[in-house]
Design an enzyme around this catalytic site. Sequence first.
Site, PDB file in Angstrom:
ATOM      1  N   GLU A 135      18.681 -38.858  31.319  1.00 42.24           N
ATOM      2  CA  GLU A 135      19.176 -37.351  31.473  1.00 42.24           C
ATOM      3  C   GLU A 135      18.328 -36.492  32.045  1.00 42.24           C
ATOM      4  O   GLU A 135      19.098 -35.505  32.697  1.00 42.24           O
ATOM      5  CB  GLU A 135      19.378 -37.112  29.972  1.00 42.24           C
ATOM      6  CG  GLU A 135      18.299 -36.540  29.032  1.00 42.24           C
ATOM      7  CD  GLU A 135      18.910 -36.047  27.974  1.00 42.24           C
ATOM      8  OE1 GLU A 135      19.468 -35.085  27.857  1.00 42.24           O
ATOM      9  OE2 GLU A 135      18.678 -36.543  26.605  1.00 42.24           O
ATOM     10  N   SER A 186      22.229 -28.626  22.607  1.00 40.07           N
ATOM     11  CA  SER A 186      21.906 -28.511  21.279  1.00 40.07           C
ATOM     12  C   SER A 186      20.552 -28.022  20.906  1.00 40.07           C
ATOM     13  O   SER A 186      20.124 -27.248  20.061  1.00 40.07           O
ATOM     14  CB  SER A 186      22.248 -29.878  20.437  1.00 40.07           C
ATOM     15  OG  SER A 186      23.594 -30.249  20.895  1.00 40.07           O
ATOM     16  N   SER A 189      15.334 -28.345  26.369  1.00 39.71           N
ATOM     17  CA  SER A 189      14.131 -29.080  26.978  1.00 39.71           C
ATOM     18  C   SER A 189      13.677 -28.263  27.959  1.00 39.71           C
ATOM     19  O   SER A 189      14.308 -27.499  28.803  1.00 39.71           O
ATOM     20  CB  SER A 189      14.669 -30.265  27.617  1.00 39.71           C
ATOM     21  OG  SER A 189      14.617 -31.224  26.643  1.00 39.71           O
ATOM     22  N   ARG A 201       8.288 -33.063  31.835  1.00 39.96           N
ATOM     23  CA  ARG A 201       8.730 -32.136  30.841  1.00 39.96           C
ATOM     24  C   ARG A 201       7.703 -31.471  30.296  1.00 39.96           C
ATOM     25  O   ARG A 201       6.749 -32.267  29.607  1.00 39.96           O
ATOM     26  CB  ARG A 201       9.767 -32.933  29.644  1.00 39.96           C
ATOM     27  CG  ARG A 201      10.320 -32.416  28.590  1.00 39.96           C
ATOM     28  CD  ARG A 201      11.046 -33.340  27.746  1.00 39.96           C
ATOM     29  NE  ARG A 201      11.830 -32.774  26.723  1.00 39.96           N
ATOM     30  CZ  ARG A 201      11.367 -31.860  25.536  1.00 39.96           C
ATOM     31  NH1 ARG A 201      10.042 -32.191  25.147  1.00 39.96           N
ATOM     32  NH2 ARG A 201      11.945 -31.451  24.777  1.00 39.96           N
TER      33      ARG A 201
HETATM   34  P1  ADP Z   1      24.377 -31.157  24.391  1.00 38.28           P
HETATM   35  O1  ADP Z   1      24.293 -32.053  25.376  1.00 38.28           O
HETATM   36  O2  ADP Z   1      23.261 -31.268  23.320  1.00 38.28           O
HETATM   37  O3  ADP Z   1      25.620 -31.487  23.590  1.00 38.28           O
HETATM   38  P2  ADP Z   1      25.186 -28.833  25.833  1.00 38.28           P
HETATM   39  O4  ADP Z   1      24.626 -28.570  27.072  1.00 38.28           O
HETATM   40  O5  ADP Z   1      26.536 -29.371  25.876  1.00 38.28           O
HETATM   41  O6  ADP Z   1      24.423 -29.598  24.947  1.00 38.28           O
HETATM   42  O7  ADP Z   1      25.296 -27.517  24.858  1.00 38.28           O
HETATM   43  C1  ADP Z   1      25.935 -27.610  23.583  1.00 38.28           C
HETATM   44  C2  ADP Z   1      25.788 -26.153  23.018  1.00 38.28           C
HETATM   45  O8  ADP Z   1      26.680 -25.434  23.687  1.00 38.28           O
HETATM   46  C3  ADP Z   1      26.245 -26.137  21.563  1.00 38.28           C
HETATM   47  O9  ADP Z   1      25.203 -26.218  20.735  1.00 38.28           O
HETATM   48  C4  ADP Z   1      26.754 -24.453  21.554  1.00 38.28           C
HETATM   49  O10 ADP Z   1      25.754 -23.600  21.290  1.00 38.28           O
HETATM   50  C5  ADP Z   1      27.333 -24.505  23.200  1.00 38.28           C
HETATM   51  N1  ADP Z   1      28.682 -24.455  23.241  1.00 38.28           N
HETATM   52  C6  ADP Z   1      29.261 -24.060  24.339  1.00 38.28           C
HETATM   53  N2  ADP Z   1      30.826 -24.114  24.147  1.00 38.28           N
HETATM   54  C7  ADP Z   1      30.800 -25.198  23.209  1.00 38.28           C
HETATM   55  C8  ADP Z   1      32.073 -25.586  22.514  1.00 38.28           C
HETATM   56  N3  ADP Z   1      33.331 -25.574  22.991  1.00 38.28           N
HETATM   57  N4  ADP Z   1      31.897 -26.490  21.380  1.00 38.28           N
HETATM   58  C9  ADP Z   1      30.595 -26.442  20.948  1.00 38.28           C
HETATM   59  N5  ADP Z   1      29.586 -26.002  21.404  1.00 38.28           N
HETATM   60  C10 ADP Z   1      29.841 -25.325  22.443  1.00 38.28           C
END
Ligand code: ADP
Length: 360
Positions: A135, A186, A189, A201
């Site tokens: 990733e 979530s 990094s 990293r």
């Molecule tokens: P991951 O790959 O860990 O899922 P993302 O870069 O997609 O990470 O980011 C997830 C974060 O984005 C969530 O924890 C929340 O804070 C935010 N977020 C933005 N839009 C949304 C959505 N529609 N639903 C849920 N979380 C969202």
Amino acid sequence: HLSAQLPVPAIGVDVGGTLTKLVYFEPNDEDEPASEVEARVLKNIRRYLTKNSAYGKTGHRDIHLQMDNVEIHNKKGTLHFIRFPTAEMGSFLQLAKSKGMAKLLTTVCATGGGAFKFEEEFKREVNIRLKKFDELDALIKGILYADTQCKTECYYYENASDISLSQKARFDFSQPYPFILVNIGSGVSILAVRGANDYKRISGTSLGGGTFLGLCSLLTGCTTFEEAIQLATKGDHTKVDKLVRDIYGGDYERFGLPGSLVASSFGQMNSKERRVSVTREDLANATLVTITNNIGLIARMCAVNEKIDKVVFVGNFLRVNPISMKLLAFAMDYWSDHTLKALFLEHEGYFGCLGTILLT
Ligand code: ADP
């Protein structure tokens, strides 16, 4: 007849802890499909992915981020960006099945933890093999590519030192190295990037976008990220936090700490009287400010340690979230005596999935 390098249709997914991000590359002039069946399925997929902006109850295509006339592996085409909650993976796979994707697609480029977690399910449900990529490799590849294709990709905040005046302005990122990359998903990094293939990293924190949404849901009863951000926009964290002036009566002059600075996040909430007067909006704003400032602090220490002055923030935590972006821009500028610059990218959370189809 099909490009050896690029599976057609080219789809990349980044299956994250919260959101699954999907990019679909639609070539301008499709090669002749091998058979009539293939042509029909291809048309079906294409129509489905490009005509809709909503997929089921929870999937969305970000039309405003679509990139036209870009070149990938010597083919010109359009990039479409789609997201849905990772928790909905089961329904997404059923949808893919019903659209006949399994018949045409044998391999999908994939990254994120879910590329491992859901590998078996992809194989079992839709007979698709996941071609997995790391990733962080994919993230960096995607960022560098997007910036070369889209001249308005990178921006910063003008007048960052005054949040009430700060405004988006274009940043020329054509000489990117070195930069600190802060991916706020979530979790968070943090990487130091010194060249296209030269990065490490250096840090991270579990207090990220998932923490904001989790705590905000607990404290306010909100049910979506959009709602959490809307509440935060109307709230005032100073009703929740303990500020330097709440402790000193004014500035802490000896060490140049202004009275308006947060001394203790949520520090007022031990008082019952304060708790009853605080609103959901204030709590949402305080949660957003707490998480954002903590990430800003860690990012700044990383930048100082690595002696790098550009700090690029990405990840879906920044989606529809100018409060956090302006706060990060302010924090980088203020605490570094104007030596650090916070940068942002329009495709926020999509670089990982984009990177996978470039690494193929
Ligand atoms: P991951 O790959 O860990 O899922 P993302 O870069 O997609 O990470 O980011 C997830 C974060 O984005 C969530 O924890 C929340 O804070 C935010 N977020 C933005 N839009 C949304 C959505 N529609 N639903 C849920 N979380 C969202």
